[in-house]
Scaffold this motif. Structure first.
Motif, PDB file in Angstrom:
ATOM      1  N   THR B  11       0.923  -1.318   0.060  1.00 21.82           N
ATOM      2  CA  THR B  11      -0.093   0.061  -0.046  1.00 21.82           C
ATOM      3  C   THR B  11       0.887   1.367  -0.127  1.00 21.82           C
ATOM      4  O   THR B  11       2.036   1.045   0.316  1.00 21.82           O
ATOM      5  CB  THR B  11      -0.889   0.057   1.284  1.00 21.82           C
ATOM      6  OG1 THR B  11      -0.075   0.193   2.376  1.00 21.82           O
ATOM      7  CG2 THR B  11      -1.837  -1.014   1.228  1.00 21.82           C
ATOM      8  N   ILE B  17       1.123  -6.357   1.162  1.00 20.11           N
ATOM      9  CA  ILE B  17       0.083  -7.201   1.316  1.00 20.11           C
ATOM     10  C   ILE B  17       0.099  -8.460   0.339  1.00 20.11           C
ATOM     11  O   ILE B  17      -0.285  -9.646   0.995  1.00 20.11           O
ATOM     12  CB  ILE B  17      -1.302  -6.345   0.544  1.00 20.11           C
ATOM     13  CG1 ILE B  17      -1.200  -4.915   1.311  1.00 20.11           C
ATOM     14  CG2 ILE B  17      -2.471  -7.082   0.739  1.00 20.11           C
ATOM     15  CD1 ILE B  17      -2.593  -4.490   1.992  1.00 20.11           C
ATOM     16  N   PRO B  35      -7.291 -17.727   4.434  1.00 21.64           N
ATOM     17  CA  PRO B  35      -8.100 -17.009   5.749  1.00 21.64           C
ATOM     18  C   PRO B  35      -8.320 -15.302   5.313  1.00 21.64           C
ATOM     19  O   PRO B  35      -7.989 -14.798   4.310  1.00 21.64           O
ATOM     20  CB  PRO B  35      -7.114 -16.748   6.737  1.00 21.64           C
ATOM     21  CG  PRO B  35      -5.836 -17.458   6.355  1.00 21.64           C
ATOM     22  CD  PRO B  35      -6.225 -18.048   4.744  1.00 21.64           C
ATOM     23  N   SER B  41      -8.600 -10.846  -2.288  1.00 20.21           N
ATOM     24  CA  SER B  41      -9.291  -9.665  -3.089  1.00 20.21           C
ATOM     25  C   SER B  41      -8.199  -8.413  -3.654  1.00 20.21           C
ATOM     26  O   SER B  41      -8.090  -8.173  -4.912  1.00 20.21           O
ATOM     27  CB  SER B  41     -10.139  -8.736  -2.010  1.00 20.21           C
ATOM     28  OG  SER B  41     -11.171  -9.570  -1.662  1.00 20.21           O
TER      29      SER B  41
END
Ligand SMILES: Nc1ncnc2c1ncn2[C@@H]1O[C@H](COP(=O)(O)OP(=O)(O)O)[C@@H](O)[C@H]1O
Ligand SMILES: [Mg+2]
Lengths: 306, 237
Positions: B11, B17, B35, B41
């Motif tokens: 980010t 991420i 998880p 996404s």
């Protein structure tokens, strides 16, 4: 005969290709171009000032009146007074609108002052579209005023749209509602370039059990400016709701001033106002369907103002 | 057909991420699981062009699409059904389906796509895609749009979320039909055992990395084993 410019203006504001069917009054370049009465609707030219009186007989149902105004001559300025006398128990549609084509350098201006006397239990739908065009430097100005006096249990729906080409507009609407009357106003505005638009609503909820919804949706682009003022006064047991929802883009400026005033303990009044740019996720969603950013923006605005 | 090479995503604040994800998808029905918060996404958004990788490359049919915009990728055959569908004021279901089709389509055509996802078409076709639709309804419309596009790669982000159990059987049918009708690849992010069960391959993502990738017989026992273990531990407590 109307020329092609006038026909195009007429199509933009009234979806008509030629003079309408039924009762109508068509004003072109400052004078009455033609009018037609029907059995139940009579249109009378005012003697003392420019404008007309429209009389709709009590009980008239499923009829419509068209009163378009076209200005294609640059520099023309006019104020027109139109009064609508709507009899008890009517159910009619009134379509008004003004189209200006200004290809010169002088300012063209049309200010219509429309007063509606809505009889007991009458139901009317009033549609008004404003449209301007022209390649000159002359400005297109429209300053409409609408006054609505609603008798008991009457219902009026007013839809106004100004989507293109009007450089400056100040719209004033005043309404007074008697017991059991309902007023619904839906306004749509889009401004671009250096345009300015101000709308100003004042609604007096006087009678017991009356109610009003004032809903405005607008898009302000480029350097344009918009002001939304609405004053709803609850003077009896009544309900009032005003809502302003604006999309702001580029360097535009939008001011919303909703005001509600309760003068009775059983007046239920709500106002909502939201101004913001197009949500990024909306643009992204449409782009994942293959639209460019520009196309996505157009679709979002078109939907919003539909 | 879809390949990610050493894709990482941080980010703007520098939070990592996804870390060095390399993945080659050549099966036609691949499920991605893992998880919450593991980066699934984010992976889908990188594929659709909504996010740009901090480093690494993405290829579609051997073509480097890393620098392509969202619209270009869409035109090149990528569709993406959001985990959280977007609402629009004034835009109707029919408008959206037409936009997805890239042309005006007839009402009956639009209706057949809606029926396929279990929506009674005539009740929905002229509805606005705004706050008046429930989450489950929006998810179905989202799936219908992907169906209309019929592109060579369709990415679904948790399509089952918000859809009740009865409809879930039909949802499985929708994917089966899509699998048989289109000749494209379906990539589904899901937690549902029954979706994992019909997948050709399963990708497991945890902590921003691909921790396992293989056929269901290779992956499922471990996955379910881990879950069973949890259940057992809970019961033992
Ligand atoms: N734009 C962002 N800024 C900061 N953190 C983000 C952003 N997008 C996602 N994250 C974080 O990245 C992690 C992965 O998110 P996501 O890909 O949505 O996970 P999943 O879909 O597997 O549940 C989560 O911890 C989430 O909070
Ligand atoms: Mg997710």
């Amino acid at each position: 005969m109307m020329d092609s410019i006038q026909k195009r203006l007429l199509e933009q504001i009234a979806d008509l290709h030629d003079v309408p069917q039924g009762a109508y009054s068509l004003r072109v370049n400052g004078s009455l171009y033609g009018k037609n009465d029907s059995e139940n609707i009579s249109i009378v030219k005012k003697e003392d000032q420019p404008g007309i009186d429209i009389f709709i007989k009590p009980g008239t149902k499923n009829e419509s009146v068209h009163i378009p105004v076209l200005l294609s001559q640059t520099g023309l300025k006019e104020i027109v007074y139109n009064d609508f006398h709507i009899g008890e128990g009517c159910d009619v549609t009134i379509v008004a609108g003004c189209g200006i084509h200004n290809s010169g350098n002088a300012e063209s201006e049309h200010s219509g002052i429309h007063t509606f006397f809505v009889g007991k239990g009458a139901k009317i739908r009033y549609v008004e579209k404003h449209y301007g065009e022209g390649d000159g430097n002359g400005k297109n100005v429209m300053n409409p005023t609408t006054v609505v006096i609603q008798d008991e249990d009457s219902y009026m729906e007013m839809e106004t749209a100004q989507i293109k080409g009007v450089d400056s507009t100040r719209r004033k609407t005043e309404a007074k509602l008697a017991a059991g009357a309902t007023l619904v106003i839906k306004e749509k505005i889009m401004t671009h370039g250096e345009q300015f638009a101000e709308t100003d609503f004042t609604v007096d909820l006087d009678g017991e059990g009356c109610g009003a919804h004032v809903v405005s949706r607008s898009v302000a682009k480029d350097n344009s400016r918009q002001t939304f003022l609405s004053r709803v006064r609850g003077n009896n047991r009544c309900s009032g709701h005003t809502e302003c929802d604006a999309i702001i883009m580029d360097d535009a400026q939008v001011t919303a001033l909703p005001q509600i005033e309760a003068n009775h303990v059983d007046a239920a009044l709500i106002h909502e106002a939201a101004i913001g740019k197009i949500a990024g996720e909306q643009l992204i969603k449409l782009m994942t369907l293959g639209l460019s950013e520009k196309e996505a923006e157009e679709q979002i605005i078109n939907g919003f103002l539909k | 057909m879809l390949e990610l090479k050493n894709v990482s995503y941080q980010t703007e604040e520098g939070k990592e991420i996804l870390r060095n994800v390399s993945l080659k998808i050549d099966d036609r029905f691949v499920a991605v699981t893992g998880p919450n918060g593991s980066g699934k996404s984010t992976l889908a958004k990188l594929i659709a062009g909504i996010y740009q990788p901090t480093s690494g490359k993405i290829y579609l049919d051997g073509v480097d699409i890393t620098g392509m915009s969202i619209s270009e990728r869409a035109k090149n055959g990528i569709s993406f059904a959001f985990q959280q569908p977007v609402r629009f004021k004034g835009i109707t279901v029919k408008d959206l389906i037409s936009m997805a089709a890239g042309k005006k389509i007839s009402v009956s055509e639009a209706c057949s796509y809606l029926s396929e996802v279990g929506l009674c078409a005539k009740d929905y076709i002229n509805r606005e895609v705004d706050g008046s639709l429930s989450g489950g309804e929006l998810k179905r419309i989202e799936i219908a749009m992907i169906n209309v596009r019929g592109t060579k790669l369709s990415v679904f982000d948790e399509p089952e979320a918000g859809i009740d159990l009865w409809s879930f059987n039909n949802l499985i049918k929708v994917f089966r039909t899509m699998y048989e009708r289109t000749h494209g690849t379906i990539l589904i992010i899901s937690h549902q055992e029954r979706i994992l069960d019909i997948a050709d391959k399963i990708v497991v993502i945890a902590g921003g990395e691909v921790t396992a990738y293989g056929t269901k017989s290779e992956i499922l026992p471990d996955l379910l084993g881990a879950q069973a273990g949890c259940r057992f531990t809970k019961e033992a407590e």
